[in-house]
Design a protein around this motif. Structure first.
Motif, short mmCIF file in Angstrom:
data_model
loop_
_atom_site.label_atom_id
_atom_site.label_comp_id
_atom_site.label_asym_id
_atom_site.label_seq_id
_atom_site.Cartn_x
_atom_site.Cartn_y
_atom_site.Cartn_z
N VAL A 123 32.96 34.77 37.01
CA VAL A 123 32.90 34.87 38.47
C VAL A 123 33.84 35.95 38.99
N ASP A 124 35.06 36.01 38.46
CA ASP A 124 36.02 37.00 38.96
C ASP A 124 35.55 38.43 38.68
N LEU A 125 35.05 38.67 37.48
CA LEU A 125 34.54 40.00 37.16
C LEU A 125 33.32 40.32 38.02
N ALA A 126 32.48 39.31 38.26
CA ALA A 126 31.28 39.51 39.08
C ALA A 126 31.66 39.89 40.51
N GLU A 127 32.66 39.21 41.06
CA GLU A 127 33.10 39.55 42.41
C GLU A 127 33.58 41.00 42.49
N ALA A 149 30.72 48.81 34.02
CA ALA A 149 32.07 49.38 34.17
C ALA A 149 33.12 48.27 34.15
N GLU A 150 32.83 47.16 34.82
CA GLU A 150 33.76 46.04 34.86
C GLU A 150 33.98 45.47 33.46
N ARG A 192 33.66 47.09 30.66
CA ARG A 192 34.34 48.09 29.81
C ARG A 192 35.83 48.18 30.10
N ARG A 193 36.27 47.63 31.19
CA ARG A 193 37.69 47.75 31.55
C ARG A 193 38.61 47.15 30.52
N GLY A 194 38.04 46.48 29.55
CA GLY A 194 38.87 45.96 28.48
C GLY A 194 39.32 44.53 28.69
N ARG A 195 38.85 43.92 29.76
CA ARG A 195 39.21 42.52 29.96
C ARG A 195 38.49 41.68 28.92
N ARG A 196 39.16 40.69 28.46
CA ARG A 196 38.58 39.79 27.47
C ARG A 196 38.13 38.52 28.19
N HIS A 251 20.55 47.39 43.12
CA HIS A 251 20.61 46.67 41.85
C HIS A 251 21.02 47.60 40.70
N ARG A 252 20.56 48.83 40.74
CA ARG A 252 20.97 49.79 39.71
C ARG A 252 22.46 50.07 39.81
N ILE A 253 22.94 50.26 41.03
CA ILE A 253 24.37 50.48 41.24
C ILE A 253 25.16 49.27 40.77
N LEU A 254 24.66 48.07 41.09
CA LEU A 254 25.33 46.84 40.69
C LEU A 254 25.39 46.71 39.17
N THR A 255 24.30 47.01 38.50
CA THR A 255 24.28 46.92 37.04
C THR A 255 25.30 47.87 36.43
N ASN A 256 25.37 49.08 36.94
CA ASN A 256 26.36 50.04 36.45
C ASN A 256 27.78 49.55 36.73
N ALA A 257 27.98 48.91 37.88
CA ALA A 257 29.30 48.35 38.20
C ALA A 257 29.65 47.22 37.24
N CYS A 258 28.65 46.43 36.87
CA CYS A 258 28.88 45.34 35.88
C CYS A 258 29.29 45.94 34.54
#
Length: 184
Positions: A39-43, A80-81, A83-87, A71-78
Motif C-alpha cells: 500500500v505504501d509503495l502504491a500510494e 520506478a517505485e 526499482r528504488r531498492g525497497r524490499r 494508466h501507462r504513466i502509473l505503470t511506469n511509476a510502479c
C-alpha cells in the motif's frame, strides 16, 4: 464530462485536474496496489503518476484517451517505485476476533495468503499484465496499448505469469503433505 475536465485541465485549470484525479484516483490506487503488493509503495506510485500527468497533460493529444494514458504513466511509476531498492516488508496486523470462526473462513484466508505469495513471486511486469487483463478486464490488445508494449509480449507475459502462479500454488499445496510424510 471527463473530456471536458481534461480539456480544462490542459489549459491549466487546477480544479479540473483535481476533479479528474478524484475520479480516477481510487482505480489507480487499486491498480498500483495489485502491481506492487504494498500500500505504501502504491500510494507513492499514484502520487508520482498524478504529478507526472499534471506536468505532461498538455502533451496528451486525445482527451478521450486520458485514462489509458494515465494508466501507462502509473505503470511506469510502479516500476520506478519497485526499482528504488525497497524490499518487501512483512506487515503484521493483529485483528480483533469477534467470535468463533468456522473452518471455511480459515481456508479462505489460507487461499488468499497462498495467492498473495504466488503473486509476489511473479515479476513486476507479469503482475502488471495480469492486473490489467484480469482486474480491469482488458483484452490483450488493450493491455498492450495501456502498457506500451507489443501484443506478443502481453500474451507471453500472461502465459508465463499464469504458469508461474499455477506452479507456485501447486507447490504450496504439496508442501504440507511432504512435511507430514517426513515426520511419519
Amino acid at each position: 464530462m471527463q473530456r471536458t475536465l481534461v480539456d480544462r485541465a490542459k489549459l491549466g485549470d487546477e480544479e479540473a485536474f483535481d476533479a479528474l484525479a478524484r475520479t480516477v484516483g481510487d482505480r489507480c490506487m487499486a491498480i498500483a496496489c495489485r502491481i506492487l503488493r504494498d500500500v505504501d509503495l502504491a500510494e507513492d506510485a499514484v502520487q508520482a503518476a498524478l504529478i507526472t500527468a499534471w506536468r505532461d497533460l498538455r502533451a496528451l493529444r486525445d482527451p478521450e484517451r486520458f485514462e489509458p494514458w494515465l494508466h501507462r504513466i502509473l505503470t511506469n511509476a510502479c516500476y520506478a517505485e519497485a526499482r528504488r531498492g525497497r524490499r518487501w516488508l512483512a506487515q503484521i496486523r493483529v485483528l480483533p476476533v469477534d467470535g468463533a470462526s468456522d473452518a471455511g473462513d480459515i481456508l479462505r484466508v489460507d487461499d488468499r495468503d497462498q495467492l498473495e505469495r504466488a503473486m509476489r513471486r511473479l515479476t513486476l511486469e507479469q503482475r502488471a499484465v495480469l492486473v490489467f487483463h484480469h482486474y480491469l478486464d482488458l483484452s490483450p490488445p488493450e493491455v498492450a496499448d495501456r502498457l506500451g508494449i507489443p501484443i506478443g509480449t502481453v500474451k507471453s507475459r500472461l502465459h508465463y505469469a499464469m504458469a508461474a502462479l499455477r506452479a507456485s500454488l501447486e507447490a504450496d499445496a504439496r508442501t504440507p503433505a511432504v512435511s507430514q510424510e517426513r515426520l511419519a
